[in-house]
Design an enzyme around this catalytic site. Structure first.
Site, PDB file in Angstrom:
ATOM      1  N   HIS A  61       0.863  -1.182   0.000  1.00  0.00           N
ATOM      2  CA  HIS A  61       0.000   0.000   0.000  1.00  0.00           C
ATOM      3  C   HIS A  61       0.900   1.233   0.000  1.00  0.00           C
ATOM      4  O   HIS A  61       2.138   1.106  -0.058  1.00  0.00           O
ATOM      5  CB  HIS A  61      -0.950  -0.012   1.196  1.00  0.00           C
ATOM      6  CG  HIS A  61      -0.280   0.039   2.527  1.00  0.00           C
ATOM      7  ND1 HIS A  61       0.604  -0.922   2.968  1.00  0.00           N
ATOM      8  CD2 HIS A  61      -0.362   0.955   3.544  1.00  0.00           C
ATOM      9  CE1 HIS A  61       1.042  -0.612   4.182  1.00  0.00           C
ATOM     10  NE2 HIS A  61       0.473   0.526   4.553  1.00  0.00           N
TER      11      HIS A  61
ATOM     12  N   ASP B  70       5.798   4.742   5.153  1.00  0.00           N
ATOM     13  CA  ASP B  70       6.806   3.812   5.665  1.00  0.00           C
ATOM     14  C   ASP B  70       6.976   2.583   4.778  1.00  0.00           C
ATOM     15  O   ASP B  70       7.851   1.749   5.035  1.00  0.00           O
ATOM     16  CB  ASP B  70       6.479   3.404   7.108  1.00  0.00           C
ATOM     17  CG  ASP B  70       5.089   2.801   7.282  1.00  0.00           C
ATOM     18  OD1 ASP B  70       4.210   3.072   6.450  1.00  0.00           O
ATOM     19  OD2 ASP B  70       4.879   2.067   8.267  1.00  0.00           O
ATOM     20  N   HIS B  71       6.170   2.493   3.711  1.00  0.00           N
ATOM     21  CA  HIS B  71       6.282   1.355   2.796  1.00  0.00           C
ATOM     22  C   HIS B  71       6.794   1.748   1.406  1.00  0.00           C
ATOM     23  O   HIS B  71       7.077   0.864   0.599  1.00  0.00           O
ATOM     24  CB  HIS B  71       4.918   0.666   2.656  1.00  0.00           C
ATOM     25  CG  HIS B  71       4.467   0.005   3.917  1.00  0.00           C
ATOM     26  ND1 HIS B  71       4.551  -1.347   4.133  1.00  0.00           N
ATOM     27  CD2 HIS B  71       3.952   0.528   5.060  1.00  0.00           C
ATOM     28  CE1 HIS B  71       4.096  -1.635   5.339  1.00  0.00           C
ATOM     29  NE2 HIS B  71       3.729  -0.499   5.916  1.00  0.00           N
TER      30      HIS B  71
ATOM     31  N   HIS C 108      -6.797  -3.313   5.869  1.00  0.00           N
ATOM     32  CA  HIS C 108      -6.144  -2.173   6.494  1.00  0.00           C
ATOM     33  C   HIS C 108      -7.071  -0.961   6.360  1.00  0.00           C
ATOM     34  O   HIS C 108      -8.163  -1.063   5.786  1.00  0.00           O
ATOM     35  CB  HIS C 108      -4.787  -1.926   5.827  1.00  0.00           C
ATOM     36  CG  HIS C 108      -3.894  -0.974   6.561  1.00  0.00           C
ATOM     37  ND1 HIS C 108      -3.827  -0.916   7.935  1.00  0.00           N
ATOM     38  CD2 HIS C 108      -3.000  -0.039   6.108  1.00  0.00           C
ATOM     39  CE1 HIS C 108      -2.948   0.003   8.292  1.00  0.00           C
ATOM     40  NE2 HIS C 108      -2.440   0.559   7.208  1.00  0.00           N
TER      41      HIS C 108
ATOM     42  N   HIS D  87       7.437  -5.469  11.062  1.00  0.00           N
ATOM     43  CA  HIS D  87       6.662  -4.223  11.138  1.00  0.00           C
ATOM     44  C   HIS D  87       6.353  -3.853  12.590  1.00  0.00           C
ATOM     45  O   HIS D  87       5.224  -3.589  12.970  1.00  0.00           O
ATOM     46  CB  HIS D  87       5.371  -4.357  10.318  1.00  0.00           C
ATOM     47  CG  HIS D  87       4.780  -3.032   9.932  1.00  0.00           C
ATOM     48  ND1 HIS D  87       3.751  -2.455  10.637  1.00  0.00           N
ATOM     49  CD2 HIS D  87       5.062  -2.168   8.926  1.00  0.00           C
ATOM     50  CE1 HIS D  87       3.421  -1.303  10.079  1.00  0.00           C
ATOM     51  NE2 HIS D  87       4.212  -1.102   9.035  1.00  0.00           N
TER      52      HIS D  87
END
Length: 303
Positions: free
Chosen positions: A61, A65-66, A138, A265
């Site tokens: 997504h 942070d990804h 999510h 994570h």
């Protein structure tokens, strides 16, 4: 053999000893990456691997942070004079998001090919990888990924000899080619046994537990799953922000029965996630609480 490295295990923000989320695999000269958090290319360098052979990038997504490490990584790949296309897979809006990030990396010497996910489940075969993307739960659209390396059936010398097939053509059939010789057509299934068990890796972050995660991770060689919180009192927060506790991840593994579970994570508030290992292993014994850079080799089963 599939090399697997969990480059970063952090969520939300990087810490001095913990990079943000990213996974990298290597197979047959090609590399694949899932997510590219801040610090990813530093983690790759620290591991001694190279960004140059990355042929596929998958994104779960578009939270920062990804994906925030992507512009710098693309610039590094471009500076290494890469020319080959880079395939990118992610939820709908991928091309728009990547092009927005490329304001600071506008010129690349290689093309980007975008595959945008719109279904609950979608599958692709790229560079020897069989990639299954599946929708998870999510607070924005988010996908998990199962990366498989299929394994063809065993070659039968006896069948090839019965067909009077010259030895110099055996290897081509093993590789999946169909041959026409002297007016006869030879297909791989004529000399190969049933498909054998391959290699399977399932990767999930940023989700509440859902049945599809256990389905995808069933009997995987390695299941990598978010375990954002180990503190029991954080269970309410996990539900509120659509994340998962270590114990919920372990419960999924108990159902799916992978060979091993790696948690990842971690919340930045959880400075010592390893202190929860004993309690998590009470749910699923074969659990590892990794640090950045943990690596393993997944191999085909011996016969």
């Amino acid at each position: 053999m599939l090399d697997v490295c969990l480059l970063g295990t952090g969520g939300m923000m990087p810490l001095p000893y913990r990079y943000l989320t990213s996974l990298m695999t290597r197979y047959n000269g090609s590399s694949l990456m899932i997510d590219c958090g801040e610090g990813t290319q530093v983690a790759v360098r620290k591991k001694g691997w190279s960004c140059h052979p990355i042929d596929v990038m998958c994104f779960t997504h578009y939270h920062g942070d990804h994906i925030s490490g992507l512009p710098g990584l693309l610039l590094t790949m471009g500076n290494a004079e890469r020319k080959e296309p880079l395939v990118m897979i992610g939820p709908k809006g991928l091309e728009r998001v990547v092009n927005a990030l490329r304001v600071i990396a506008p010129e690349l010497p290689f093309p980007l090919e975008f595959i945008e996910l719109t279904e609950q489940k979608q599958a692709f075969d790229i560079k020897g990888y069989h990639i299954e993307a599946f929708r998870v739960n999510h607070n924005i659209v988010c996908y998990g990924y199962t990366i498989s390396i299929p394994r063809k059936g065993k070659f039968s010398v006896q069948k090839a000899q019965q067909l009077n097939l010259p030895v110099q053509y055996w290897n081509r059939l093993q590789k999946g080619e169909t041959l026409e010789l002297n007016g006869m057509v030879f297909t791989p299934n004529m000399v190969l046994g049933p498909e054998r068990k391959g290699i399977k890796l399932t990767y999930v972050t940023d989700s509440r537990p859902t049945s599809i995660i256990a389905e995808q991770a069933a009997e995987a060689d390695l299941f990598i799953c978010e375990g954002m919180y180990g503190e029991k009192e954080k269970a309410v927060k996990a539900k509120e922000y659509k994340h998962m506790t270590m114990y919920e991840a372990a419960q999924i593994a108990k159902t799916a029965q992978p060979k091993q579970l790696w948690l990842t994570h971690y919340s930045p508030s959880m400075t010592h996630p390893e202190e929860f290992l004993e309690e998590v292993c009470a749910v699923f014994p074969n659990t590892v609480i990794p640090k950045d850079g943990i690596t393993t080799e997944l191999d085909f089963e011996t016969e």
